[in-house]
Design an enzyme around this catalytic site. Sequence first.
Site, PDB file in Angstrom:
ATOM      1  N   TYR A 286      -4.139  55.341 105.406  1.00  0.00           N
ATOM      2  CA  TYR A 286      -2.943  55.725 104.648  1.00  0.00           C
ATOM      3  C   TYR A 286      -2.390  57.047 105.183  1.00  0.00           C
ATOM      4  CZ  TYR A 286      -0.226  56.899 100.380  1.00  0.00           C
ATOM      5  OH  TYR A 286       0.761  57.232  99.478  1.00  0.00           O
TER       6      TYR A 286
ATOM      7  N   ASP B  10       7.573  40.657 103.255  1.00  0.00           N
ATOM      8  CA  ASP B  10       6.603  41.648 103.719  1.00  0.00           C
ATOM      9  C   ASP B  10       7.270  42.485 104.811  1.00  0.00           C
ATOM     10  OD1 ASP B  10       4.422  42.923 105.129  1.00  0.00           O
ATOM     11  OD2 ASP B  10       3.081  41.522 104.095  1.00  0.00           O
TER      12      ASP B  10
HETATM   13  P1  NAD Z   1       3.095  50.958  94.032  1.00  0.00           P
HETATM   14  O1  NAD Z   1       1.849  50.354  94.599  1.00  0.00           O
HETATM   15  O2  NAD Z   1       3.382  50.743  92.599  1.00  0.00           O
HETATM   16  O3  NAD Z   1       4.377  50.495  94.861  1.00  0.00           O
HETATM   17  C1  NAD Z   1       4.329  50.059  96.201  1.00  0.00           C
HETATM   18  C2  NAD Z   1       5.172  48.799  96.297  1.00  0.00           C
HETATM   19  O4  NAD Z   1       5.219  48.387  97.666  1.00  0.00           O
HETATM   20  C3  NAD Z   1       4.576  47.621  95.517  1.00  0.00           C
HETATM   21  O5  NAD Z   1       5.584  46.983  94.777  1.00  0.00           O
HETATM   22  C4  NAD Z   1       4.014  46.720  96.592  1.00  0.00           C
HETATM   23  O6  NAD Z   1       3.965  45.361  96.208  1.00  0.00           O
HETATM   24  C5  NAD Z   1       4.972  46.988  97.733  1.00  0.00           C
HETATM   25  N1  NAD Z   1       4.385  46.709  99.058  1.00  0.00           N
HETATM   26  C6  NAD Z   1       3.180  47.090  99.526  1.00  0.00           C
HETATM   27  N2  NAD Z   1       3.014  46.645 100.792  1.00  0.00           N
HETATM   28  C7  NAD Z   1       4.156  45.967 101.110  1.00  0.00           C
HETATM   29  C8  NAD Z   1       4.578  45.273 102.257  1.00  0.00           C
HETATM   30  N3  NAD Z   1       3.809  45.176 103.350  1.00  0.00           N
HETATM   31  N4  NAD Z   1       5.798  44.677 102.239  1.00  0.00           N
HETATM   32  C9  NAD Z   1       6.592  44.753 101.139  1.00  0.00           C
HETATM   33  N5  NAD Z   1       6.238  45.403 100.018  1.00  0.00           N
HETATM   34  C10 NAD Z   1       5.025  46.012 100.008  1.00  0.00           C
HETATM   35  O7  NAD Z   1       3.007  52.510  94.363  1.00  0.00           O
HETATM   36  P2  NAD Z   1       4.004  53.701  94.012  1.00  0.00           P
HETATM   37  O8  NAD Z   1       3.207  54.745  93.361  1.00  0.00           O
HETATM   38  O9  NAD Z   1       5.234  53.211  93.376  1.00  0.00           O
HETATM   39  O10 NAD Z   1       4.340  54.241  95.469  1.00  0.00           O
HETATM   40  C11 NAD Z   1       5.570  53.956  96.109  1.00  0.00           C
HETATM   41  C12 NAD Z   1       5.637  54.716  97.436  1.00  0.00           C
HETATM   42  O11 NAD Z   1       5.586  56.114  97.189  1.00  0.00           O
HETATM   43  C13 NAD Z   1       4.490  54.374  98.395  1.00  0.00           C
HETATM   44  O12 NAD Z   1       5.001  54.293  99.701  1.00  0.00           O
HETATM   45  C14 NAD Z   1       3.581  55.566  98.286  1.00  0.00           C
HETATM   46  O13 NAD Z   1       2.882  55.814  99.480  1.00  0.00           O
HETATM   47  C15 NAD Z   1       4.546  56.699  97.971  1.00  0.00           C
HETATM   48  N6  NAD Z   1       3.891  57.770  97.216  1.00  0.00           N
HETATM   49  C16 NAD Z   1       3.562  57.611  95.902  1.00  0.00           C
HETATM   50  C17 NAD Z   1       2.915  58.636  95.232  1.00  0.00           C
HETATM   51  C18 NAD Z   1       2.560  58.546  93.779  1.00  0.00           C
HETATM   52  O14 NAD Z   1       1.924  59.465  93.255  1.00  0.00           O
HETATM   53  N7  NAD Z   1       2.939  57.522  93.047  1.00  0.00           N
HETATM   54  C19 NAD Z   1       2.570  59.814  95.924  1.00  0.00           C
HETATM   55  C20 NAD Z   1       2.891  59.914  97.271  1.00  0.00           C
HETATM   56  C21 NAD Z   1       3.566  58.892  97.909  1.00  0.00           C
END
Ligand code: NAD
Length: 355
Positions: A157, A68
């Site tokens: 967020y 984490d």
């Molecule tokens: P996702 O939920 O699939 O991936 C997030 C990952 O982070 C997961 O594997 C989760 O288990 C891990 N995680 C969460 N909290 C954690 C912690 N405290 N310690 C360790 N691991 C942790 O989401 P995603 O869409 O792949 O997003 C990835 C990143 O991109 C995020 O930071 C998100 O804010 C950013 N983002 C995504 C989008 C989108 O449209 N997909 C848009 C803007 C920003």
Amino acid sequence: MNVQMPIHTRRSHRTLVAGGAGFIGSHICDTLLQRGDTVICLDNLHTGAMRNVRPLLNHPHFRFIEHDVREPLQLDGPIDRIYNFACPASPPHYQQDPVGTMKTCVIGTLNLLELARQKSARILQASTSEVYGDPEVHPQPESYTGHVNTIGPRACYDEGKRAAETLMFDYRRMHDLEIKVARIFNTYGPRMHENDGRVVSNFIVQALRGAPITVYGSGSQTRSFCFVDDLVRGLEMLMESPAGVTGPVNLGNPHEMSIEAIAREVLNCTNSVSPLEFKPLPVDDPKRRKPLITTAEKLLGWRPRIPLRKGLEATVAYFALEVAAHDPAATKKQPSPSRRSGRTRLTLANSQQAR
Ligand code: NAD
Ligand code: UDP
């Protein structure tokens, strides 16, 4: 001036991908391994899944660590690059434990920045279009400072990600760290979680199951959807851009459309006859969102290439297998395979690996 790096000729790195078992993070892990990097994937599996990276576990240059990011991190050996994706990204997930989300954004980023400082590593933060809140400037340039309700349910967020950007720039000013900040706009594709709660995955799964398509509000609010392969290419280009390029850089597809229009596109793409079901609009749901991507075009030579229809077909193909695995009866309602054949090469390889 176009300062795009020839990424296919760069030297290989030892790269940490925090949040690497999630949707975007797992695609980055694939891409970096294909380019010859050693990849350390770190994830607490909160919203990510082992199956996203399971095919990589036997790769000699891949290591998974369950951790984490809110806890401090010690790693042996050098680290050249750190990508920080660790954070729940879908509104229902990040609102489930808002204090935990804020801590992940702030303490998690701080811990990774400390690691970057110890290792003299370059670090890229996955920031978000949510830093613009419910924008009053349209489309959104990076210079727009945003319109966020600091006390609303999305603030854990939005404000967490804003604070993370601040930390990135303070570490640069205080410690001369090499930082990169990407403001990611709505991205979709294979490996989104089936119960992720975000619009594209929700609509596709509902359409494939023949269930009502849950449109929140009137469906007139807009978003601009980027396919994951385009985003991953942009992120890697930003990471390998010259040290002076810090961002923030918007990465997204400027093709703006209403939520009702994306619902109809999904119905069309899946051959589904699911009805639209209108539900209340969540509090503080942004009304319009579209990235201005001139910075990415100028500094990275990047722009998205994959049209919505093609990206949707690849995503539908992925979810069709997921739905069939969990609910074989639903497959009888599916379109013929030929209607789902337009996957991109990279995604085809990845989704086969992920089985
Ligand atoms: P996702 O939920 O699939 O991936 C997030 C990952 O982070 C997961 O594997 C989760 O288990 C891990 N995680 C969460 N909290 C954690 C912690 N405290 N310690 C360790 N691991 C942790 O989401 P995603 O869409 O792949 O997003 C990835 C990143 O991109 C995020 O930071 C998100 O804010 C950013 N983002 C995504 C989008 C989108 O449209 N997909 C848009 C803007 C920003
Ligand atoms: N949305 C919807 N139905 C759903 C999920 C989302 O109409 O089943 C809407 C949501 O209200 C928002 C848009 O789709 O207006 C995008 O939502 P998402 O959660 O994917 O991303 P974000 O709001 O963070 O941009």
